[in-house]
Design a protein around this motif. Structure first.
Motif, PDB file in Angstrom:
ATOM      1  N   ARG A  57      -8.257  -3.975  12.905  1.00  0.00           N
ATOM      2  CA  ARG A  57      -8.745  -2.940  13.796  1.00  0.00           C
ATOM      3  C   ARG A  57      -9.417  -3.570  15.020  1.00  0.00           C
ATOM      4  NH1 ARG A  57     -12.800  -0.305  11.754  1.00  0.00           N
ATOM      5  NH2 ARG A  57     -12.368   1.721  12.702  1.00  0.00           N
TER       6      ARG A  57
ATOM      7  N   ARG B  62       2.313   3.308  12.610  1.00  0.00           N
ATOM      8  CA  ARG B  62       3.194   3.850  11.577  1.00  0.00           C
ATOM      9  C   ARG B  62       4.630   3.392  11.781  1.00  0.00           C
ATOM     10  NH1 ARG B  62       2.607  10.115  11.338  1.00  0.00           N
ATOM     11  NH2 ARG B  62       3.199   9.818  13.519  1.00  0.00           N
TER      12      ARG B  62
ATOM     13  N   ARG C  74       0.498   5.572  -1.078  1.00  0.00           N
ATOM     14  CA  ARG C  74      -0.316   5.909   0.088  1.00  0.00           C
ATOM     15  C   ARG C  74       0.585   6.444   1.200  1.00  0.00           C
ATOM     16  NH1 ARG C  74      -4.817   2.500   0.475  1.00  0.00           N
ATOM     17  NH2 ARG C  74      -5.149   3.393   2.555  1.00  0.00           N
ATOM     18  N   SER C  75       0.030   7.294   2.064  1.00  0.00           N
ATOM     19  CA  SER C  75       0.781   7.829   3.187  1.00  0.00           C
ATOM     20  C   SER C  75       0.803   6.828   4.339  1.00  0.00           C
ATOM     21  CB  SER C  75       0.170   9.140   3.675  1.00  0.00           C
ATOM     22  OG  SER C  75      -1.103   8.904   4.266  1.00  0.00           O
TER      23      SER C  75
ATOM     24  N   LEU D 290       0.831  -1.207   0.000  1.00  0.00           N
ATOM     25  CA  LEU D 290       0.000   0.000   0.000  1.00  0.00           C
ATOM     26  C   LEU D 290       0.863   1.254   0.000  1.00  0.00           C
ATOM     27  CD1 LEU D 290      -2.764  -1.058   2.565  1.00  0.00           C
ATOM     28  CD2 LEU D 290      -3.012  -0.826   0.096  1.00  0.00           C
TER      29      LEU D 290
ATOM     30  N   ASN E  35       0.083   7.496   7.360  1.00  0.00           N
ATOM     31  CA  ASN E  35      -1.117   7.733   8.165  1.00  0.00           C
ATOM     32  C   ASN E  35      -2.314   6.964   7.613  1.00  0.00           C
ATOM     33  OD1 ASN E  35       0.013   9.394  10.079  1.00  0.00           O
ATOM     34  ND2 ASN E  35      -0.429  11.269   8.962  1.00  0.00           N
ATOM     35  N   SER E  36      -2.530   7.020   6.305  1.00  0.00           N
ATOM     36  CA  SER E  36      -3.705   6.371   5.727  1.00  0.00           C
ATOM     37  C   SER E  36      -3.604   4.853   5.815  1.00  0.00           C
ATOM     38  CB  SER E  36      -3.893   6.800   4.269  1.00  0.00           C
ATOM     39  OG  SER E  36      -2.845   6.306   3.448  1.00  0.00           O
ATOM     40  N   VAL E  37      -2.409   4.315   5.597  1.00  0.00           N
ATOM     41  CA  VAL E  37      -2.236   2.860   5.690  1.00  0.00           C
ATOM     42  C   VAL E  37      -2.406   2.405   7.128  1.00  0.00           C
ATOM     43  CG1 VAL E  37      -0.629   0.946   5.343  1.00  0.00           C
ATOM     44  CG2 VAL E  37      -0.754   2.789   3.657  1.00  0.00           C
ATOM     45  N   SER E  38      -1.902   3.199   8.067  1.00  0.00           N
ATOM     46  CA  SER E  38      -2.048   2.857   9.481  1.00  0.00           C
ATOM     47  C   SER E  38      -3.516   2.841   9.889  1.00  0.00           C
ATOM     48  CB  SER E  38      -1.266   3.854  10.343  1.00  0.00           C
ATOM     49  OG  SER E  38      -1.446   3.603  11.710  1.00  0.00           O
ATOM     50  N   ARG E  39      -4.277   3.851   9.431  1.00  0.00           N
ATOM     51  CA  ARG E  39      -5.699   3.902   9.762  1.00  0.00           C
ATOM     52  C   ARG E  39      -6.455   2.725   9.155  1.00  0.00           C
ATOM     53  NH1 ARG E  39      -5.059   9.532   8.813  1.00  0.00           N
ATOM     54  NH2 ARG E  39      -5.829   9.268   6.688  1.00  0.00           N
ATOM     55  N   GLU E  40      -6.121   2.358   7.926  1.00  0.00           N
ATOM     56  CA  GLU E  40      -6.835   1.272   7.249  1.00  0.00           C
ATOM     57  C   GLU E  40      -6.537  -0.090   7.862  1.00  0.00           C
ATOM     58  OE1 GLU E  40      -6.729  -0.909   2.893  1.00  0.00           O
ATOM     59  OE2 GLU E  40      -6.659   1.284   2.962  1.00  0.00           O
ATOM     60  N   THR E  41      -5.276  -0.322   8.247  1.00  0.00           N
ATOM     61  CA  THR E  41      -4.869  -1.650   8.709  1.00  0.00           C
ATOM     62  C   THR E  41      -4.871  -1.801  10.216  1.00  0.00           C
ATOM     63  OG1 THR E  41      -2.516  -1.009   8.742  1.00  0.00           O
ATOM     64  CG2 THR E  41      -3.399  -1.933   6.675  1.00  0.00           C
TER      65      THR E  41
END
Length: 222
Positions: A112, A31, A18-19, A13, A21-27
């Protein structure tokens, strides 16, 4: 401990632009972990050490606290007695390296938290039962707050505004909310759900006697 396929997916990802932050939020993966996998996908071999039993310092295990208290708890619970702080933009991470963290924190896992079960092991529940206020304090300091709520009443034809203290705890996980409310029940603290769009993510403690109990045991969030 994340498996290699989970690590590869997170790194892929990032490779798509992807940043972190966004990968951390999704998975649901930190970080720092994703950043480290960009240099090494394979997990480090675990030390051939005996599996730990329940921590001897049971109070230190029972809540995470804020930065100072978190570091002290890691030092006390980690048999290696090591912990250090990492300053980043807008936050401080407290890091303690130990090969058997998944054994001491069996709730850890991929994905999550709201989407997976988070039950306590019997030995963890025993610690919560021994130190319930420390558990409540840790939950409030992590995902809660104390606010000055207000309401208006008409007295003698005049509209008057009144303020009163109130505790909120917000978490998307049914299991974590259940652990919180079950412990409040055992402590004699009255609570209610505050639904948002029909979903009970917020738990309120507003009765005067219950707020006084929380004030006496939780302490300021700083």
């Amino acid at each position: 401990m994340y498996d290699v396929s989970t690590r590869k997916r997170a790194v892929a990802l990032i490779a798509q632009g992807r940043s972190l932050n966004s990968v951390s939020r999704e998975t649901g993966i930190s970080r720092a972990a994703i950043r480290s996998w960009r240099g090494r996908l394979e997990p480090l071999p675990r030390m051939a050490a005996p599996l730990p039993g329940p921590p001897t310092d049971r109070m230190a295990y029972s809540w995470p606290g804020l930065i100072d208290a978190c570091e002290a708890a890691l030092l006390a619970v980690n048999p290696a007695h090591t912990a250090y702080r990492v300053q980043a933009a807008g936050h401080v991470s407290v890091v303690g390296c130990y090969a058997h963290w998944p054994d001491l924190l069996p709730q850890h896992g991929p994905g999550r938290k709201p989407e997976r079960r988070i039950p306590l092991e019997p030995w963890q529940q025993a610690i919560v039962d021994e130190h319930p206020w420390q558990f409540i304090r840790g939950l409030i300091h992590s995902d809660g707050c104390r606010i000055a709520n207000w309401t208006e009443k008409t007295i003698g034809g005049a509209r008057k505004r009144y303020a009163y203290p109130r505790y909120f705890f917000t978490n998307l996980s049914d299991d974590i909310r259940g652990l919180y409310t079950d412990t409040l029940d055992k402590l004699g603290v009255d609570w209610t759900y505050c639904t948002r769009n029909g979903i009970p993510f917020n738990i309120s403690v507003a009765r005067k006697a219950s707020v006084a109990l929380m004030d006496a045991h939780v302490g300021p969030k700083h």
